[in-house]
Design a protein around this motif. Sequence first.
Motif, PDB file in Angstrom:
ATOM      1  N   SER A   1       1.064  -1.078  -0.186  1.00 16.48           N
ATOM      2  CA  SER A   1       0.081  -0.123  -0.127  1.00 16.48           C
ATOM      3  C   SER A   1       0.566   1.145   0.040  1.00 16.48           C
ATOM      4  N   GLN A   2       0.634   2.481  -1.182  1.00 23.66           N
ATOM      5  CA  GLN A   2       1.274   3.791  -0.936  1.00 23.66           C
ATOM      6  C   GLN A   2      -0.035   4.773  -1.690  1.00 23.66           C
ATOM      7  N   THR A   3       0.687   5.681  -1.843  1.00 27.08           N
ATOM      8  CA  THR A   3      -0.151   6.855  -2.413  1.00 27.08           C
ATOM      9  C   THR A   3      -0.817   6.001  -3.806  1.00 27.08           C
ATOM     10  N   PRO A   4      -1.629   6.368  -4.301  1.00 27.65           N
ATOM     11  CA  PRO A   4      -1.785   6.288  -6.240  1.00 27.65           C
ATOM     12  C   PRO A   4      -0.543   6.813  -6.621  1.00 27.65           C
ATOM     13  N   THR A   5      -0.094   8.154  -6.391  1.00 27.22           N
ATOM     14  CA  THR A   5       1.099   8.464  -7.755  1.00 27.22           C
ATOM     15  C   THR A   5       2.066   7.389  -7.217  1.00 27.22           C
ATOM     16  N   ARG A   6       2.327   7.208  -6.003  1.00 23.02           N
ATOM     17  CA  ARG A   6       3.365   6.445  -5.789  1.00 23.02           C
ATOM     18  C   ARG A   6       3.484   4.754  -6.478  1.00 23.02           C
ATOM     19  N   LEU A   7       2.715   4.323  -6.597  1.00 19.53           N
ATOM     20  CA  LEU A   7       2.344   2.928  -6.885  1.00 19.53           C
ATOM     21  C   LEU A   7       2.002   3.004  -8.648  1.00 19.53           C
ATOM     22  N   THR A   8       1.804   4.386  -8.984  1.00 12.29           N
ATOM     23  CA  THR A   8       1.757   4.540 -10.407  1.00 12.29           C
ATOM     24  C   THR A   8       3.131   4.271 -11.208  1.00 12.29           C
ATOM     25  N   ASN A   9       4.000   4.837 -10.422  1.00  6.91           N
ATOM     26  CA  ASN A   9       5.550   5.170 -10.541  1.00  6.91           C
ATOM     27  C   ASN A   9       6.547   4.262 -10.585  1.00  6.91           C
TER      28      ASN A   9
END
Length: 210
Positions: free
Chosen positions: A97-105
């Motif tokens: 689990s992480q922020t959507p931005t971090r996961l997308t990156n």
Amino acid sequence: AKVAFIGGKVFDSDTESFIEANVVCDKGYIESIGEYIPDVCERVYLDGKYLIPGLIDVHTHGIAGCDFNWAGKEDLKKMCHKYAKCGTTSVMATLASQTPTRLTNAVFAINASRLVENKNGANILGVHLEGRYLNPEKKGAHNEEYLAEPNLEEREGLGQAMQPAPMHFSLAPEMNGAEAFIKRVKELGGTVGIAHTNATYEEAEAALDW
């Protein structure tokens, strides 16, 4: 070119035990298992070591001091080499689990690495997104700050970043929005597993139907 792995221990399904045998491969395919050794071939002497298929790890967050959530190009190369050295030849890069931005990156970085030939490393088959659509009551090691209900918009963004590789999602099916999310993942050819959940038997059965 043919390769003969000589004098190794190979699992025999009939006796459910390891037996000593030679394994001959031709252009990446197993040609024979037994006593046969071609006259002309590359020979690898195993001296009684175990010979098994390359392992596939569908849930691994990292190795060699690196984490898929944060790994850059060189980290991913280092990780793939270490996996292969340990006998794992294919992995589903697993994101916590992480922020959507971090996961997308992270997904973009993994996909870019996956598409680069890496002869001495494990193959990255796709992404296993374990976070963030989990029940906070069963969060385990996940940071509750990053947990959220299943979100179709996030799924679309992650899917576009990973195309055309497969994606597997682990989620808690009792969360709001799970039904639409699961159906959309299936529609796009992805897979879903139940995890970190407080679902009842009935809720789990419904999720399987979805």
